[in-house]
Design a protein around this motif. Sequence first.
Motif, PDB file in Angstrom:
ATOM      1  N   PHE A 326       0.838  -1.201   0.000  1.00 50.83           N
ATOM      2  CA  PHE A 326       0.000   0.000   0.000  1.00 50.83           C
ATOM      3  C   PHE A 326       0.879   1.259   0.000  1.00 50.83           C
ATOM      4  O   PHE A 326       0.597   2.231  -0.719  1.00 50.83           O
ATOM      5  CB  PHE A 326      -0.911  -0.022   1.231  1.00 50.83           C
ATOM      6  N   ARG A 327       1.956   1.223   0.778  1.00 49.22           N
ATOM      7  CA  ARG A 327       2.885   2.362   0.817  1.00 49.22           C
ATOM      8  C   ARG A 327       3.633   2.483  -0.506  1.00 49.22           C
ATOM      9  O   ARG A 327       3.809   3.601  -1.022  1.00 49.22           O
ATOM     10  CB  ARG A 327       3.876   2.176   1.974  1.00 49.22           C
ATOM     11  N   TYR A 328       4.071   1.368  -1.071  1.00 49.56           N
ATOM     12  CA  TYR A 328       4.743   1.408  -2.366  1.00 49.56           C
ATOM     13  C   TYR A 328       3.853   2.043  -3.434  1.00 49.56           C
ATOM     14  O   TYR A 328       4.321   2.801  -4.286  1.00 49.56           O
ATOM     15  CB  TYR A 328       5.129   0.002  -2.815  1.00 49.56           C
ATOM     16  N   PHE A 329       2.572   1.731  -3.386  1.00 48.16           N
ATOM     17  CA  PHE A 329       1.628   2.243  -4.374  1.00 48.16           C
ATOM     18  C   PHE A 329       1.535   3.763  -4.303  1.00 48.16           C
ATOM     19  O   PHE A 329       1.577   4.457  -5.325  1.00 48.16           O
ATOM     20  CB  PHE A 329       0.252   1.607  -4.148  1.00 48.16           C
ATOM     21  N   HIS A 330       1.449   4.309  -3.099  1.00 44.03           N
ATOM     22  CA  HIS A 330       1.274   5.751  -2.951  1.00 44.03           C
ATOM     23  C   HIS A 330       2.587   6.522  -3.069  1.00 44.03           C
ATOM     24  O   HIS A 330       2.559   7.744  -3.246  1.00 44.03           O
ATOM     25  CB  HIS A 330       0.603   6.064  -1.611  1.00 44.03           C
ATOM     26  N   GLU A 331       3.732   5.843  -2.981  1.00 47.93           N
ATOM     27  CA  GLU A 331       5.017   6.506  -3.198  1.00 47.93           C
ATOM     28  C   GLU A 331       5.400   6.535  -4.666  1.00 47.93           C
ATOM     29  O   GLU A 331       6.366   7.201  -5.038  1.00 47.93           O
ATOM     30  CB  GLU A 331       6.119   5.798  -2.398  1.00 47.93           C
ATOM     31  N   ASN A 332       4.648   5.850  -5.501  1.00 50.48           N
ATOM     32  CA  ASN A 332       4.974   5.754  -6.919  1.00 50.48           C
ATOM     33  C   ASN A 332       4.730   7.089  -7.632  1.00 50.48           C
ATOM     34  O   ASN A 332       3.678   7.706  -7.453  1.00 50.48           O
ATOM     35  CB  ASN A 332       4.120   4.652  -7.551  1.00 50.48           C
ATOM     36  N   PRO A 333       5.684   7.573  -8.452  1.00 49.47           N
ATOM     37  CA  PRO A 333       5.489   8.851  -9.160  1.00 49.47           C
ATOM     38  C   PRO A 333       4.274   8.858 -10.069  1.00 49.47           C
ATOM     39  O   PRO A 333       3.591   9.885 -10.183  1.00 49.47           O
ATOM     40  CB  PRO A 333       6.783   9.005  -9.965  1.00 49.47           C
ATOM     41  N   LEU A 334       3.982   7.739 -10.714  1.00 49.85           N
ATOM     42  CA  LEU A 334       2.806   7.664 -11.585  1.00 49.85           C
ATOM     43  C   LEU A 334       1.522   7.881 -10.799  1.00 49.85           C
ATOM     44  O   LEU A 334       0.624   8.622 -11.242  1.00 49.85           O
ATOM     45  CB  LEU A 334       2.770   6.296 -12.283  1.00 49.85           C
ATOM     46  N   ILE A 335       1.429   7.288  -9.641  1.00 49.19           N
ATOM     47  CA  ILE A 335       0.226   7.434  -8.812  1.00 49.19           C
ATOM     48  C   ILE A 335       0.141   8.845  -8.241  1.00 49.19           C
ATOM     49  O   ILE A 335      -0.950   9.438  -8.178  1.00 49.19           O
ATOM     50  CB  ILE A 335       0.232   6.381  -7.686  1.00 49.19           C
ATOM     51  N   LYS A 336       1.273   9.406  -7.817  1.00 48.46           N
ATOM     52  CA  LYS A 336       1.267  10.792  -7.338  1.00 48.46           C
ATOM     53  C   LYS A 336       0.757  11.733  -8.420  1.00 48.46           C
ATOM     54  O   LYS A 336      -0.033  12.647  -8.151  1.00 48.46           O
ATOM     55  CB  LYS A 336       2.674  11.203  -6.914  1.00 48.46           C
ATOM     56  N   MET A 337       1.231  11.535  -9.649  1.00 47.57           N
ATOM     57  CA  MET A 337       0.790  12.374 -10.757  1.00 47.57           C
ATOM     58  C   MET A 337      -0.701  12.220 -10.999  1.00 47.57           C
ATOM     59  O   MET A 337      -1.409  13.210 -11.259  1.00 47.57           O
ATOM     60  CB  MET A 337       1.571  12.021 -12.017  1.00 47.57           C
ATOM     61  N   SER A 338      -1.219  10.996 -10.907  1.00 48.03           N
ATOM     62  CA  SER A 338      -2.643  10.751 -11.153  1.00 48.03           C
ATOM     63  C   SER A 338      -3.504  11.478 -10.124  1.00 48.03           C
ATOM     64  O   SER A 338      -4.497  12.136 -10.484  1.00 48.03           O
ATOM     65  CB  SER A 338      -2.921   9.247 -11.106  1.00 48.03           C
ATOM     66  N   TYR A 339      -3.133  11.380  -8.866  1.00 55.95           N
ATOM     67  CA  TYR A 339      -3.888  12.082  -7.821  1.00 55.95           C
ATOM     68  C   TYR A 339      -3.787  13.597  -7.996  1.00 55.95           C
ATOM     69  O   TYR A 339      -4.768  14.324  -7.795  1.00 55.95           O
ATOM     70  CB  TYR A 339      -3.384  11.679  -6.438  1.00 55.95           C
ATOM     71  N   HIS A 340      -2.613  14.069  -8.361  1.00 61.87           N
ATOM     72  CA  HIS A 340      -2.433  15.506  -8.565  1.00 61.87           C
ATOM     73  C   HIS A 340      -3.279  15.990  -9.746  1.00 61.87           C
ATOM     74  O   HIS A 340      -3.880  17.079  -9.687  1.00 61.87           O
ATOM     75  CB  HIS A 340      -0.964  15.822  -8.808  1.00 61.87           C
ATOM     76  N   PHE A 341      -3.341  15.206 -10.807  1.00 60.12           N
ATOM     77  CA  PHE A 341      -4.145  15.580 -11.977  1.00 60.12           C
ATOM     78  C   PHE A 341      -5.625  15.670 -11.612  1.00 60.12           C
ATOM     79  O   PHE A 341      -6.319  16.630 -11.984  1.00 60.12           O
ATOM     80  CB  PHE A 341      -3.935  14.566 -13.096  1.00 60.12           C
ATOM     81  N   ILE A 342      -6.105  14.691 -10.870  1.00 52.45           N
ATOM     82  CA  ILE A 342      -7.516  14.695 -10.466  1.00 52.45           C
ATOM     83  C   ILE A 342      -7.821  15.904  -9.581  1.00 52.45           C
ATOM     84  O   ILE A 342      -8.830  16.598  -9.768  1.00 52.45           O
ATOM     85  CB  ILE A 342      -7.860  13.378  -9.739  1.00 52.45           C
ATOM     86  N   SER A 343      -6.938  16.159  -8.623  1.00 54.79           N
ATOM     87  CA  SER A 343      -7.169  17.292  -7.719  1.00 54.79           C
ATOM     88  C   SER A 343      -7.076  18.621  -8.466  1.00 54.79           C
ATOM     89  O   SER A 343      -7.799  19.576  -8.148  1.00 54.79           O
ATOM     90  CB  SER A 343      -6.159  17.269  -6.568  1.00 54.79           C
TER      91      SER A 343
END
Length: 704
Positions: A326-343
């Motif tokens: 779960f931590r690996y998933f949220h530390e991933n740059p791709l996932i960070k970018m996805s959340y940032h794009f949505i926000s």
Amino acid sequence: MAGFDPLTLIEKDDISSYEKFILDLYAKTSAAMNTSHKNRITKLFGRLPLKSIRELNDKLNKFVGSFFGSIYSCEDDSFNNRIKIDLSNHVCNCCRSHEHIENDYELTTIHKIITNDPIDITHMKHRMLRDLFLWSIFMDMPEMAKVLLLHVQSRICVALIASAIFKQYSKLSQTIDLKGKYLTQSFEFETYAAMFIDKCYKYNEKRACELLLRQIPLFGNITCMQIAISSESDKLVKTACFHETLNQVWYDKLSLTNRHISAKLLQILSILTFGLIAPWIISYRKENQESLNNTKDDALSEEGINYYVDEQNSNEEKRTNYWKRFRYFHENPLIKMSYHFISYVWFLLVFSYMMLYRLDALNTCPIPHWTEFYVIITVSTMFCEEARRLYHEYDTRMTERWGSTSSTILTVLSNVFYIMPYFLFYLGFAFRYGSYDEYLLSTARIIWALDLELWYLRSLKFVFALRFLGPKLFMLKNMLRDLFAFVYMIFIAMTAYGVVSRALILYRQVSFTSHGIFSQIFYDPYWFIYGEVSDKDLLEEIVNSNSSTTGNVAQAIATHVLLAFHMLLINILLLSLITAVFTHSIDEVRENTEFYWRYQRYAFVREYFERLPLSCPPLIVISHIVLLFLTIRRICHSILCRNQAPIENHVPLSKKLARVFKMIPTNDSQNKQWDSFENAATHSYIRSILEKNKNKDTLSTSHG
């Protein structure tokens, strides 16, 4: 010379003599160089000759640090720390100035430490080779530099440095011949660097990627990627290894199979569930596949890049393994970018709704709508994140992209583009809450409307990651640069026609106010660019009017002629020319699409790798508070426990949150493995270069 090791020239007990030798070398060569090269050295390197090794280090830092970071000042090994401590103990206590140190004291101290600690002799010798290589580049001796390239450590890095320095020489050269000469030498060393990494990539792809990301202690903990980006090394950026390295960091501890289209749906589902189902449906890297014959997870610090999976924790209980994934998933740059794009999309929607329906006067609606509170908090958290990011880049010396647009106009515009949205927002905020006056509310509404326009334009940054759209932004940048070259000419033509025509047909009818001058002299002629000629009807009316005097008719006819010339100059010549220039800029980017896309993608990947967890505003304020608390705790702990021995390889939690875009080894053995691999993989190629040059010299001598 190619088969001889220069390290044998340096005796174990004669280190200080070399220090004096390198100073004499700089002094003698500076006296022998011609005036033009001495001027280039003076502009980039400073005044010669040198008086001490300390002055040499300072000048090299100033020169090399001006375009890709510091070479010397970042070295934090125990050898340098001991020298620094030993020297500081002999500084004059009354003023704490190094000016009172004897000239030879620094050399004596180094000699004493080397004698008592033979472990550091090898490191010192490699520093000497580094100094000789840089000297040969500074003094424009590329053939000698090629020989030293065989013996120096980190060949990829030094080849890139040589290429970058020769590029700087080319820019400062006054003649076409010298510019061409230095560009050729720059291209030659740039090709060597690209071939070196290709050779390494051929032997071991994973280890070659690590060579681009590793920090190099010999050159101030800089990375090869930093130099390549700062110097815009076209050859190295286009290599397959560079592209694969970005992919490795982009997916981090997630499996590279997630790049396939079939895995995108699972990623979307995981994002929508805030990562709760990600440990079950997302593919992660596997220990036995990633660790075989490659760098282990525990060999890399958590402060930097580490996309390997910890092998020793592979047999943990399912519950612990779930939260780790779960931590690996949220530390991933791709996932960070996805959340940032949505926000960010949500922020634009809320801001737009507020501007359209909920920006009322405070005297009619004393409590602002929740959308206004949300926008204020979100912009403030984004501003804090921008400030944190800039400080983090400066503090970690990751400034390779600062002012790297190669155009002063584009650099200024880029800085304004990033600063202006925040400036306009807080300016509008001041007008909004500065008074209950309706006029000030209109002013705030106008400023925030312009600000919203800029926030929409900033959303274009998310297309950097798309291969087919990213280079299009470079086309827009270059076209904007070209446009500013024509703005002055178009402005002169518009002003000339506006003033002259109004003096002829509207004498004393233009009100002497800012609005009158702008609307009558500048505004109407501006629309001539788009073919809207409003003056034509006015001129025909004056000519055909019975009440017009002979003088008015003559002035109108003269204005007709002036209008025809103006339309020819603006609509035919200047606009056709700027269209041709735009076409050239587009073709130039299209020919180098791969370079421009990877160049932008590097910045994109690095930005989201270094972002804090919960990177989507306004939730990122939680990460800011946690980081601030951890930083204060670390500082207090270092002050209170400064007499205690530091824990080996301990990384503070604050540095684990704010990571650095480089691989940082936990022990020196990992650096030795990287150096050994790079040396073995590139040795045959550099030998072939020297043999080819030797045969070329022999052939030229025989013909002579």
